[in-house]
Design a protein around this motif. Structure first.
Motif, PDB file in Angstrom:
ATOM      1  N   UNK A   1       1.261 -31.427  -2.036  1.00 58.87           N
ATOM      2  CA  UNK A   1       2.830 -30.771  -2.067  1.00 58.87           C
ATOM      3  C   UNK A   1       3.592 -31.678  -1.486  1.00 58.87           C
ATOM      4  N   UNK A   2       4.892 -31.555  -0.801  1.00 57.46           N
ATOM      5  CA  UNK A   2       5.849 -32.536  -0.403  1.00 57.46           C
ATOM      6  C   UNK A   2       5.569 -32.965   0.796  1.00 57.46           C
ATOM      7  N   UNK A   3       4.791 -31.959   1.694  1.00 56.09           N
ATOM      8  CA  UNK A   3       4.425 -32.353   3.138  1.00 56.09           C
ATOM      9  C   UNK A   3       3.003 -32.229   3.384  1.00 56.09           C
ATOM     10  N   UNK A   4       2.689 -32.876   4.413  1.00 57.03           N
ATOM     11  CA  UNK A   4       1.161 -32.648   5.014  1.00 57.03           C
ATOM     12  C   UNK A   4       0.930 -32.489   6.187  1.00 57.03           C
ATOM     13  N   UNK A   5      -0.121 -32.111   6.637  1.00 57.50           N
ATOM     14  CA  UNK A   5      -0.468 -31.565   8.217  1.00 57.50           C
ATOM     15  C   UNK A   5      -1.019 -32.901   8.594  1.00 57.50           C
ATOM     16  N   UNK A   6      -1.494 -33.935   8.051  1.00 56.51           N
ATOM     17  CA  UNK A   6      -1.971 -35.173   8.466  1.00 56.51           C
ATOM     18  C   UNK A   6      -1.549 -36.377   7.793  1.00 56.51           C
ATOM     19  N   UNK A   7      -1.329 -37.404   8.500  1.00 56.09           N
ATOM     20  CA  UNK A   7      -0.859 -38.663   7.884  1.00 56.09           C
ATOM     21  C   UNK A   7      -1.901 -39.420   6.983  1.00 56.09           C
ATOM     22  N   UNK A   8      -3.084 -38.787   7.115  1.00 57.20           N
ATOM     23  CA  UNK A   8      -4.259 -39.285   6.449  1.00 57.20           C
ATOM     24  C   UNK A   8      -4.196 -38.752   4.729  1.00 57.20           C
ATOM     25  N   UNK A   9      -3.475 -37.797   4.608  1.00 50.25           N
ATOM     26  CA  UNK A   9      -3.256 -37.036   3.354  1.00 50.25           C
ATOM     27  C   UNK A   9      -1.923 -37.657   2.539  1.00 50.25           C
ATOM     28  N   UNK A  10      -1.927 -37.730   1.384  1.00 49.51           N
ATOM     29  CA  UNK A  10      -1.134 -38.008   0.684  1.00 49.51           C
ATOM     30  C   UNK A  10      -0.031 -37.009   0.144  1.00 49.51           C
ATOM     31  N   UNK A  11       1.310 -37.248  -0.077  1.00 50.74           N
ATOM     32  CA  UNK A  11       2.182 -36.362  -0.489  1.00 50.74           C
ATOM     33  C   UNK A  11       3.011 -36.849  -1.527  1.00 50.74           C
ATOM     34  N   UNK A  12       3.601 -35.795  -2.357  1.00 49.11           N
ATOM     35  CA  UNK A  12       4.316 -36.258  -3.497  1.00 49.11           C
ATOM     36  C   UNK A  12       5.343 -34.909  -4.063  1.00 49.11           C
ATOM     37  N   UNK A  13       6.322 -35.104  -4.875  1.00 50.52           N
ATOM     38  CA  UNK A  13       7.228 -34.085  -5.365  1.00 50.52           C
ATOM     39  C   UNK A  13       6.223 -33.488  -6.180  1.00 50.52           C
TER      40      UNK A  13
ATOM     41  N   UNK B   1       5.656 -17.969   5.375  1.00 53.44           N
ATOM     42  CA  UNK B   1       5.297 -19.122   6.114  1.00 53.44           C
ATOM     43  C   UNK B   1       5.134 -20.447   4.901  1.00 53.44           C
ATOM     44  N   UNK B   2       5.385 -21.684   5.542  1.00 56.09           N
ATOM     45  CA  UNK B   2       5.069 -22.805   4.438  1.00 56.09           C
ATOM     46  C   UNK B   2       3.717 -23.264   4.854  1.00 56.09           C
TER      47      UNK B   2
ATOM     48  N   UNK C   1      -3.869 -27.657   4.418  1.00 60.13           N
ATOM     49  CA  UNK C   1      -3.986 -26.393   4.801  1.00 60.13           C
ATOM     50  C   UNK C   1      -4.897 -25.384   3.729  1.00 60.13           C
ATOM     51  N   UNK C   2      -5.295 -24.433   4.053  1.00 59.03           N
ATOM     52  CA  UNK C   2      -5.766 -23.568   3.452  1.00 59.03           C
ATOM     53  C   UNK C   2      -5.889 -22.169   3.815  1.00 59.03           C
ATOM     54  N   UNK C   3      -6.198 -21.205   2.822  1.00 60.85           N
ATOM     55  CA  UNK C   3      -6.056 -19.620   3.388  1.00 60.85           C
ATOM     56  C   UNK C   3      -7.568 -19.100   2.661  1.00 60.85           C
ATOM     57  N   UNK C   4      -7.997 -18.123   3.507  1.00 59.48           N
ATOM     58  CA  UNK C   4      -9.172 -17.494   3.117  1.00 59.48           C
ATOM     59  C   UNK C   4      -8.911 -15.966   2.891  1.00 59.48           C
ATOM     60  N   UNK C   5      -9.628 -15.518   1.974  1.00 58.85           N
ATOM     61  CA  UNK C   5      -9.507 -13.887   1.561  1.00 58.85           C
ATOM     62  C   UNK C   5     -10.964 -13.386   1.276  1.00 58.85           C
TER      63      UNK C   5
END
Length: 282
Positions: free
Chosen positions: A8-20, A272-273, A278-282
């Protein structure tokens, strides 16, 4: 059930790419699926970084025919050639953004369908993707919650008509085989309005718990730091969501950072953003 934000547009790590763009990796009931494919090939890099088995993806859900959700299709087919693509039949269209006399294409799904018809599952209003994963369109149709753009058009013959986003679908995921335990709603831009999505789910499955929602909200203006809707609209939307008694709303992508900050004033801890990685578990 596991949901991982591939891009998505932001990331939790600079090792991951982002885009619109937006793409969510879904692991549910032994199946691997994806919701949205991002705007290009960057999600492949992220999947490898996060060691996600994208070569085992069997289904890709397309919320609507905009590059932010379909741009990665060709790259995904290269690593997962048997992957089927699910989209509303109405998404087989030619959307554009009109700027005066000029028109800028917003998506090329129709071209892909013509080239690879055998890889597509096109449906009218409701479709099962795999066990516990369904796609549907808005059936509630309360226009006061719609988020559309007057400059977004659909090519029709030699002219254009307003894109009312009837080409948009969203997903419903059931983490448990006992569906009475609740569902997770996943959307793209939520052009039809998040309250309408929730009410459509309840119309089909009764008053089941909505455990969480993951979706963009199309509140972003010309940049991620600008608003595209007025605060009064956000307030009405937030109030309606509160009345519907749902779990946490995880937003991303087209909500924009400013949109998220402003909406959080109304929704508090219910909003939340979710960033790339990031991940969600259910």
């Amino acid at each position: 059930m596991r949901l991982v934000m591939l891009i998505e547009n932001t990331a939790v790590s600079q090792k991951l790419l982002v885009e619109h763009g937006m793409s969510v990796f879904i692991e549910n009931g032994g199946n691997y699926s994806i919701f949205g494919t991002g705007a290009g090939s960057k999600l492949i890099n992220n999947a490898k970084r996060m060691k996600l088995p994208i070569e085992q993806i069997t289904a890709a859900a397309v919320p609507h025919n905009h590059y932010a959700y379909i741009g990665g299709l060709d790259s995904l087919w290269q690593v997962s050639p048997k992957m089927k693509v699910f989209a509303l039949r109405a998404a087989d269209c030619q959307p554009v953004r009109k700027n005066g006399l000029f028109s800028v294409p917003l998506g090329d799904l129709s071209d892909k369908i013509r080239k690879h018809r055998e890889r597509f599952v096109l449906f009218e209003s409701f479709q099962q993707v795999n066990e516990g994963f369904f796609l549907m369109r808005d059936e509630n149709c309360e226009k006061e919650f719609y988020v559309t753009d007057k400059n977004h058009k659909i090519r029709e013959g030699d002219g254009y008509v307003t894109d009312d986003m009837s080409q948009e679908c969203f997903g419903v995921l059931f983490p448990s085989q006992d569906r009475k335990k609740g569902c997770v709603i996943i959307g793209g831009c939520a052009h039809c309005g998040l309250p309408n999505m929730i009410k459509t789910v309840r119309k089909n499955w009764g008053e089941i718990p909505v455990l969480a929602i993951l979706t963009g909200l199309h509140f972003m203006g010309s940049s991620t730091k600008k608003l595209g809707v007025d605060p009064e609209f956000m307030s009405r939307t937030a109030e309606e969501i509160r009345k519907l008694n749902v779990g946490v709303v995880y937003t991303c992508h087209c909500t924009g950072l400013k949109g998220y900050e402003e909406l959080k004033i109304f929704m508090g801890n219910q909003l939340e953003y979710l960033q790339t990685g990031e991940e969600l578990n259910f």
